[in-house]
Write a protein that holds these residues in place. Structure first.
Motif: not given
Length: 558
Positions: A280-299
């Motif tokens: 679950v932690l690995n999945a959370s880390e991937e989600q967090w990194k993906q969310g960071r990229e989406q936030f930077r892109a304004g998505q």
């Protein structure tokens, strides 16, 4: 010339660094001298490494020779500046490892730069350092690495067997068994006659009489012929206490087995939970990194990104907490097995297919009957009744007379040792007799003792009934708890599988941006909650099922 000045400046910096290294080396040498007295204890080890030390000396001389060549070559290329580099590293043991002190190592890897005026001085210092370190290596030998702590790889059966042979409390109870057996053997010897010898020599002197030596010698024997059956009752009572001690040990062994079961399964549960949490932690880390990229892109909104970050931090904290709980449960298991805390234990997973076999339960009546017939608690209660009955017989024996036999043989001498042999023969005497002691009135002590013994017997009988009632209620309750735990396990198994698949679907949807972080995290938390319930119910069922086996006297295995 400016380039030369730069080299000179750099050389001075290297000299300063070299002085620092030399100072540090002197500190290590000083430390080595402090441990010389203790190093002599390792002379035998040092002799084994003399040949290795000589090889290091030879290599050191080669390196020194190479160093001089480097000095000569550098001197030719740099006017007024000499750079000296020791292209080797000396690593040796200043003080070998022992039970009281760890190995102390000194490592020398020096680079010196100095001008011509200091060349000879620094060469002497370097040579002295090398010789000192090599000499220490020759005296103390190569330090041996501390032996690693032993690793125990245990199944549940291994844990139980180890505890039976090593648990301190259990071993103490086994010593109590030996003490009871010794008391029983001693009580049987009370039927035998007693025999003792006495010897008396005296010197006397008085006015008007000369000093003289007198002596008396005797052998005395005694035998109790009848004491109201007290000796037989004492033998019987000690026999009962000896047998009861065995069941008391078995009682503690059952308690220890249950505690080991609980701790062992807690370790397994923590390990299994930790594996899921890391996934679950690995999945959370991937989600967090993906969310960071989406936030930077304004998505996505910043609030969604912060929720993903908070979830990731929470999952990391869950992993750490489970690791700590796992370490504590292992520590508890070591305590039950009387294993030192610094030793390592690796748990071997049981066959999970055995869960299906454990779900097959005998009827409640069968469980109750087998428990009543084998549980040590009931055996101990019955022995308490038997011992109380024997104590009552011993108390009543005080009403009866005592018949005993005595016999003695004696002789002696007087007036020094004149005619010693004749005196012994003349004074030889024998005595034999039987005594009868009849109790008439002892201030009602015997009657009070009988009354108290009768009350103790009644209490023992009531305790036996209460113990059986408690056992029946406990077993019936545990039986129903097993059924309930198994149903809960099956339910949570279905739930965690469903939430796991749902969570995978939501993760895929979040990756393509079709759902928000709030929706994803809600499903993730549902999955984590279902997972925790599943693992807890799984090992709770195994524990309760095995406790039922302990009550029935069934061998514990998984």
């Amino acid at each position: 010339m400016s380039e030369s000045h730069k080299h000179v400046s750099a050389a001075h910096k290297h000299v300063s660094a070299a002085h620092k290294h030399v100072s540090a080396a002197h500190k290590h040498v000083s430390m080595a001298h402090k441990h010389v007295s203790m190093a002599h204890k390792h002379v035998s080890m040092a002799h084994k490494h003399v040949s290795a030390a000589h090889k290091h000396v030879s290599m050191a001389h080669k390196h020194v020779s190479m160093t001089h060549k480097h000095v000569s070559m550098t001197h030719k290329h740099v006017s007024g500046v000499i750079t000296l580099t020791l292209p080797f590293s000396v690593s040796t043991a200043i003080f070998p490892a022992s039970a009281s002190f760890p190995a102390i190592r000194a490592r020398l890897s020096l680079t010196f730069a100095f001008n011509k005026s200091r060349k000879e001085k620094m060469k002497k210092i370097i040579s002295g350092l090398i010789a000192t370190l090599i000499g220490i290596a020759g005296e103390t030998g190569i330090a041996q690495e501390a032996a690693p702590a032993p690793v125990y790889r245990f199944t549940l059966e291994d844990c139980l067997n180890h505890a039976r042979n090593n648990n301190y409390n259990l071993l103490s109870l086994k010593l109590s068994e030996d003490a009871r057996e010794d008391s029983y053997q001693q009580s049987k010897k009370e039927r035998l006659p007693s025999l003792n010898a006495s010897l008396n020599e005296s010197w006397s002197n008085s006015k008007g009489n000369s000093a003289s030596l007198n002596g008396n010698y005797a052998l005395n024997a005694g035998l109790t012929l009848y004491q109201g059956g007290n000796i037989s009752n004492a033998i019987e009572q000690n026999r009962l206490q000896m047998e009861q001690a065995y069941y008391q040990t078995s009682q503690y062994e059952n308690s220890l087995t249950i505690r080991i079961l609980q701790t062992f399964l807690t370790v397994l549960g923590n390990e299994e939970l930790l594996k899921y949490q890391e996934t679950v932690l690995n999945a959370s880390e991937e989600q967090w990194k993906q969310g960071r990229e989406q936030f930077r892109a304004g998505q996505i909104l910043e609030s969604d990104y912060l929720l993903l970050e908070a979830q990731y931090a929470g999952d990391k904290n869950n992993v750490v907490n489970t690791q700590i709980a796992h370490g504590n449960s292992l520590l508890d298991l070591k305590g039950l097995l009387s294993i030192s805390p610094e030793n390592n234990i690796q748990i071997i997973y049981p066959d999970t297919a055995a869960l299906l076999e454990m779900s097959i339960l005998p009827s409640l009546d069968e469980v109750l009957n087998s428990t009543i017939g084998t549980l040590p608690d009931l055996k101990i209660s019955q022995y308490n009744i038997d011992i109380a009955q024997t104590s009552l017989k011993m108390a009543k024996a005080s009403y009866l007379p005592t018949v005993s036999f005595q016999g003695s043989v004696g002789t002696g001498h007087a007036a020094d040792y004149n005619r010693f042999g004749n005196q012994l023969s003349d004074r030889l005497n024998e005595q034999i007799g039987i005594s009868l002691s009849i109790p008439i009135y002892d201030n009602s002590r015997t009657r009070s003792k009988v009354t108290q013994s009768r009350i103790a017997l009644q209490q023992a009988e009531l305790d036996r009934k209460q113990t059986e009632l408690d056992v029946r209620q406990t077993v019936a309750s545990e039986y129903r708890n097993v059924v309930s735990a198994y149903n809960k396990y099956r339910t949570t198994d279905v739930r965690q599988n469903a939430w796991s698949k749902t969570f995978d679907v939501y993760r895929a949807q979040f990756q393509v941006g079709s759902i928000t972080a709030v929706d994803l995290l809600q499903q993730q938390n549902n999955y984590i909650s279902a997972l925790n319930d599943y693992i807890q119910s799984k090992y709770e069922f195994i524990l309760k099922r095995k406790i039922l086996d302990v009550y029935q006297g069934v061998q514990i295995k998984m």
